[in-house]
Design an enzyme around this catalytic site. Structure first.
Site, PDB file in Angstrom:
ATOM      1  N   MET A 100       0.908  -1.102  -0.164  1.00  0.00           N
ATOM      2  CA  MET A 100       0.122   0.038   0.105  1.00  0.00           C
ATOM      3  C   MET A 100       0.814   1.238   0.098  1.00  0.00           C
ATOM      4  SD  MET A 100      -3.479  -0.950   2.011  1.00  0.00           S
ATOM      5  CE  MET A 100      -2.867  -0.830   3.710  1.00  0.00           C
TER       6      MET A 100
ATOM      7  N   HIS B  87       9.235  -3.308   3.544  1.00  0.00           N
ATOM      8  CA  HIS B  87       8.757  -3.426   1.991  1.00  0.00           C
ATOM      9  C   HIS B  87      10.111  -3.489   1.319  1.00  0.00           C
ATOM     10  CE1 HIS B  87       5.787  -0.563   3.428  1.00  0.00           C
ATOM     11  NE2 HIS B  87       4.709  -1.580   3.051  1.00  0.00           N
TER      12      HIS B  87
ATOM     13  N   GLN C 289     -10.531  -3.003   2.172  1.00  0.00           N
ATOM     14  CA  GLN C 289      -9.698  -3.477   3.381  1.00  0.00           C
ATOM     15  C   GLN C 289     -10.032  -2.519   4.630  1.00  0.00           C
ATOM     16  OE1 GLN C 289      -6.170  -4.356   1.390  1.00  0.00           O
ATOM     17  NE2 GLN C 289      -5.290  -3.827   3.640  1.00  0.00           N
TER      18      GLN C 289
ATOM     19  N   LYS D 112       5.763 -11.539   7.352  1.00  0.00           N
ATOM     20  CA  LYS D 112       5.121 -12.089   8.590  1.00  0.00           C
ATOM     21  C   LYS D 112       4.523 -11.394   9.413  1.00  0.00           C
ATOM     22  CE  LYS D 112       8.079 -16.429   8.660  1.00  0.00           C
ATOM     23  NZ  LYS D 112       9.249 -17.197   9.386  1.00  0.00           N
ATOM     24  N   LYS D 113       4.969 -10.067   9.434  1.00  0.00           N
ATOM     25  CA  LYS D 113       4.235  -8.964  10.125  1.00  0.00           C
ATOM     26  C   LYS D 113       2.983  -9.022  10.328  1.00  0.00           C
ATOM     27  CE  LYS D 113       4.026  -4.643  11.951  1.00  0.00           C
ATOM     28  NZ  LYS D 113       2.891  -3.911  11.281  1.00  0.00           N
ATOM     29  N   ASP D 114       2.320  -9.177   9.194  1.00  0.00           N
ATOM     30  CA  ASP D 114       0.982  -9.494   9.120  1.00  0.00           C
ATOM     31  C   ASP D 114       0.709 -10.915   9.011  1.00  0.00           C
ATOM     32  OD1 ASP D 114       0.049  -6.658   9.038  1.00  0.00           O
ATOM     33  OD2 ASP D 114       1.615  -6.655   7.041  1.00  0.00           O
TER      34      ASP D 114
ATOM     35  N   LEU E 106       8.903  -2.212  11.865  1.00  0.00           N
ATOM     36  CA  LEU E 106       8.522  -1.192  10.852  1.00  0.00           C
ATOM     37  C   LEU E 106       7.253  -1.377  10.414  1.00  0.00           C
ATOM     38  CD1 LEU E 106      11.739  -1.105   8.780  1.00  0.00           C
ATOM     39  CD2 LEU E 106      11.092   0.292  10.643  1.00  0.00           C
ATOM     40  N   SER E 107       6.277  -0.083  10.379  1.00  0.00           N
ATOM     41  CA  SER E 107       5.138  -0.132   9.697  1.00  0.00           C
ATOM     42  C   SER E 107       4.768   1.318   9.218  1.00  0.00           C
ATOM     43  CB  SER E 107       4.252  -0.233  10.953  1.00  0.00           C
ATOM     44  OG  SER E 107       2.860   0.014  10.606  1.00  0.00           O
ATOM     45  N   SER E 108       4.042   1.238   8.231  1.00  0.00           N
ATOM     46  CA  SER E 108       3.571   2.528   7.423  1.00  0.00           C
ATOM     47  C   SER E 108       3.008   3.572   8.550  1.00  0.00           C
ATOM     48  CB  SER E 108       2.692   2.418   6.164  1.00  0.00           C
ATOM     49  OG  SER E 108       3.561   1.422   5.357  1.00  0.00           O
TER      50      SER E 108
END
Ligand code: AMP
Length: 272
Positions: A27, A34, A58, A144-146, A180-182
């Site tokens: 996204m 990423h 989503q 694997k984070k999600d 890490l995450s957006s």
């Protein structure tokens, strides 16, 4: 690198490709997590396709669809540097028509993430299936984070007999442990500091298990104790099929944690 906006452009290019295609759906607001997926795809395939699409189906009403970070120009540069062959950036109207066949995720999509976000995974599977149809990848890369998303996409691929390998990629973290995450950009400096308790609790759980503790209640309590100052939404210990378990089975257990910081939910997990 070619940037493509329409399905026709990408499909006509795809028809000419006979070698392996690695696909990384995202996204956008790309970060090192990423990038690790893109690098793996680059190393394992002749052709790499990345998509950037903030998928409306989503997001639940009231979620951060409009506020979701968008960094198109920086993302294009990152993809270029990572030697992506094709970057697919469609508009919503390109991806969806008014009334269409919908995808229903299985019942287990209504636990954990799906309990707070009912219907979220229907939208995830719908867009991933569309993107698979357009890109027809040999290998598709997911973090694997999600973890629950990865599990459901793997199941969809199997259930619908899609000839695609789903490649699970390790979680990339900041040096201090934060995954890490957006959405980390939503955190203020206090929250950013407090959020370290999430990975700290997971590491402590891992250490406890390494010492031989396999009782999930004891492990859960340890995690909750470390995160007691946080607004914890859930701590779950499941097997790879996302069934809750009482006893930790090495190589078949995922420990998942979600904590809230204002409106921001941070997810993290470890795979044993
Ligand atoms: P998103 O843009 O959030 O939809 O994520 C696109 C892909 O990147 C998904 O497969 C995510 O699981 C993966 N991803 C996101 N954050 C990380 C991370 N910290 N480490 C590894 N993969 C990640």
């Amino acid at each position: 690198m070619q940037i493509l906006k329409t399905i026709e452009e990408l499909q006509s290019i795809r028809k000419t490709i006979t070698s392996n295609v690695g696909f990384v759906p995202t996204m956008g607001a790309l970060h090192d997590g990423h990038i690790s997926l893109i690098k793996k795809a680059r190393a394992e395939n002749e052709i790499v396709i990345v998509s950037i699409f903030v998928n409306p189906t989503q997001f639940l009403p009231g979620e951060d669809l409009d506020a979701y970070p968008r960094k198109d120009e920086a993302d294009k540069k990152i993809c270029e540097l990572c030697k992506v062959d094709y970057l697919f950036m469609p508009e919503i109207s390109t991806m969806y028509s008014k009334e269409e066949v919908s995808i229903k995720a299985p019942n287990k999509s209504y636990i954990l993430e799906g309990l707070t976000r009912p219907g979220h995974f229907d939208g995830v599977l719908q867009v991933v299936l569309k993107l698979f149809g357009i890109t027809q990848p040999t290998n598709a890369y997911f973090g694997k984070k999600d973890a629950q998303q990865l599990s459901l996409i793997t199941q969809m691929t199997k259930d619908l007999f899609l000839p695609i390998n789903i490649i699970a990629c390790e979680i990339v973290r900041e040096n201090d442990g934060l995954a890490l995450s957006s959405r980390n950009v939503y955190l203020n400096s206090n929250q950013r500091q407090e959020a370290l308790l999430i990975s700290k609790s997971l590491y402590s759980a891992g250490a406890l298990i390494a010492k031989g503790e396999l009782d999930t209640n004891i492990v859960k309590n340890k995690i909750l104790e470390i995160m007691k100052s946080l607004d914890v939404e859930y701590v779950a210990i499941v097997d790879r099929e996302f069934n809750e378990i009482n006893k930790i089975e090495l190589k078949n257990t995922i420990i998942l944690v979600v904590a809230r910081f204002g409106n921001t939910r941070l997810l993290d997990n470890i795979w044993l």
